[in-house]
Scaffold this motif. Sequence first.
Motif, short mmCIF file in Angstrom:
data_model
loop_
_atom_site.label_atom_id
_atom_site.label_comp_id
_atom_site.label_asym_id
_atom_site.label_seq_id
_atom_site.Cartn_x
_atom_site.Cartn_y
_atom_site.Cartn_z
N HIS A 79 5.79 13.12 11.18
CA HIS A 79 4.60 13.84 11.63
C HIS A 79 3.61 14.12 10.51
CE1 HIS A 79 5.78 14.29 15.76
NE2 HIS A 79 6.98 14.68 15.38
N THR A 80 4.02 13.95 9.26
CA THR A 80 3.11 14.25 8.15
C THR A 80 2.61 13.02 7.41
OG1 THR A 80 4.93 14.56 6.59
CG2 THR A 80 4.18 16.51 7.78
N THR A 81 3.25 11.87 7.61
CA THR A 81 2.85 10.66 6.90
C THR A 81 3.26 9.44 7.71
OG1 THR A 81 2.91 9.54 4.74
CG2 THR A 81 5.01 10.39 5.58
N ALA A 82 2.80 8.27 7.29
CA ALA A 82 3.25 7.02 7.92
C ALA A 82 4.61 6.68 7.32
CB ALA A 82 2.24 5.91 7.66
N LEU A 83 5.67 7.16 7.94
CA LEU A 83 7.04 6.93 7.47
C LEU A 83 7.64 5.76 8.22
CD1 LEU A 83 9.57 7.84 5.86
CD2 LEU A 83 10.19 9.19 7.89
N ARG A 84 8.23 4.85 7.46
CA ARG A 84 8.98 3.74 8.05
C ARG A 84 10.38 3.74 7.45
NH1 ARG A 84 4.01 -0.45 7.27
NH2 ARG A 84 2.58 0.63 8.68
N VAL A 85 11.37 3.56 8.29
CA VAL A 85 12.76 3.54 7.86
C VAL A 85 13.21 2.09 7.80
CG1 VAL A 85 15.11 4.31 8.35
CG2 VAL A 85 13.15 5.79 8.94
N ALA A 86 13.72 1.67 6.66
CA ALA A 86 14.11 0.28 6.46
C ALA A 86 15.62 0.13 6.32
CB ALA A 86 13.43 -0.27 5.20
N ALA A 87 16.15 -0.87 6.99
CA ALA A 87 17.53 -1.33 6.83
C ALA A 87 18.60 -0.27 7.07
CB ALA A 87 17.71 -1.96 5.45
N PRO A 88 18.48 0.54 8.13
CA PRO A 88 19.54 1.52 8.37
C PRO A 88 20.83 0.83 8.78
CG PRO A 88 18.06 1.45 10.25
CD PRO A 88 17.46 0.57 9.18
N ASP A 119 0.81 -1.22 0.00
CA ASP A 119 0.00 0.00 0.00
C ASP A 119 0.84 1.27 0.00
OD1 ASP A 119 -2.35 -1.45 0.07
OD2 ASP A 119 -2.46 -1.43 2.27
N GLY A 120 2.14 1.13 -0.10
CA GLY A 120 3.00 2.30 0.03
C GLY A 120 3.96 2.51 -1.12
N TRP A 121 4.86 3.44 -0.90
CA TRP A 121 5.87 3.80 -1.87
C TRP A 121 7.23 3.77 -1.19
CZ3 TRP A 121 5.44 4.36 -6.98
CH2 TRP A 121 6.51 4.93 -7.69
N VAL A 122 8.19 3.14 -1.84
CA VAL A 122 9.55 3.06 -1.31
C VAL A 122 10.42 4.11 -1.99
CG1 VAL A 122 11.60 1.61 -1.02
CG2 VAL A 122 9.30 0.60 -0.82
N VAL A 123 11.10 4.89 -1.17
CA VAL A 123 12.09 5.85 -1.65
C VAL A 123 13.44 5.33 -1.18
CG1 VAL A 123 12.96 8.21 -1.43
CG2 VAL A 123 10.48 7.79 -1.51
N SER A 124 14.34 5.12 -2.11
CA SER A 124 15.67 4.65 -1.71
C SER A 124 16.65 5.82 -1.78
CB SER A 124 16.14 3.50 -2.61
OG SER A 124 16.22 3.93 -3.95
N LEU A 129 11.39 4.58 3.65
CA LEU A 129 12.72 5.02 3.23
C LEU A 129 13.64 3.81 3.30
CD1 LEU A 129 14.92 7.05 2.47
CD2 LEU A 129 15.17 7.55 4.92
N ASP A 130 14.14 3.38 2.15
CA ASP A 130 15.13 2.30 2.11
C ASP A 130 16.49 2.96 2.39
OD1 ASP A 130 16.98 0.34 1.54
OD2 ASP A 130 16.09 -0.22 -0.38
N ALA A 131 16.96 2.77 3.63
CA ALA A 131 18.18 3.43 4.09
C ALA A 131 19.41 2.54 4.03
CB ALA A 131 17.97 3.93 5.52
N ALA A 132 19.30 1.38 3.40
CA ALA A 132 20.40 0.41 3.39
C ALA A 132 21.70 0.97 2.82
CB ALA A 132 19.99 -0.84 2.63
N SER A 133 21.61 1.89 1.87
CA SER A 133 22.82 2.41 1.22
C SER A 133 23.20 3.80 1.68
CB SER A 133 22.61 2.41 -0.30
OG SER A 133 22.46 1.08 -0.77
N ILE A 134 22.57 4.28 2.75
CA ILE A 134 22.95 5.58 3.31
C ILE A 134 24.18 5.35 4.19
CG2 ILE A 134 22.29 7.48 4.81
CD1 ILE A 134 19.37 6.97 3.94
N THR A 135 25.26 6.05 3.88
CA THR A 135 26.50 5.86 4.63
C THR A 135 26.68 6.87 5.76
OG1 THR A 135 27.68 7.21 3.01
CG2 THR A 135 27.70 4.80 2.68
N PHE A 136 25.94 7.99 5.69
CA PHE A 136 26.05 9.01 6.74
C PHE A 136 24.80 9.86 6.74
CE2 PHE A 136 26.97 13.41 7.91
CZ PHE A 136 27.49 13.24 9.18
N GLY A 137 24.32 10.20 7.91
CA GLY A 137 23.22 11.14 8.06
C GLY A 137 23.51 12.07 9.22
#
Length: 114
Positions: free
Chosen positions: A76-85, A21-26, A55-63
Amino acid sequence: MSGLGDAFPSEVVGEGYRAGDGWVVSAHGELDQDTLTPLEEALTAAAGRHRLVVLDAASITFGDSSFLNLLLRMHHTTALRVAAPGEQLRRLFAVTGADTVLSVHPSVEDAVAA
């Protein structure tokens, strides 16, 4: 244009895609105040069209703190889920207490299914 990801070509945002039901942003690479805008635009666009954004965070090396701020605003604005940090992001979430606020999952599949 085949999807939201096409609208945001950049060095830090990959191709977006529908999942359940969602959209993945990598995203990938280093995310800080100088590189964050394309990710913010992609997450905002996805939130405008889908009730769930992963949010597919598997390839984020730094935040940094601006990246964390973006995630908290999106939470606070949407159902955000962070995946694979990775380790750096997990440490950032733990040190700041964001891991008690954000919905963090070990994989995109787990995030979509939650």
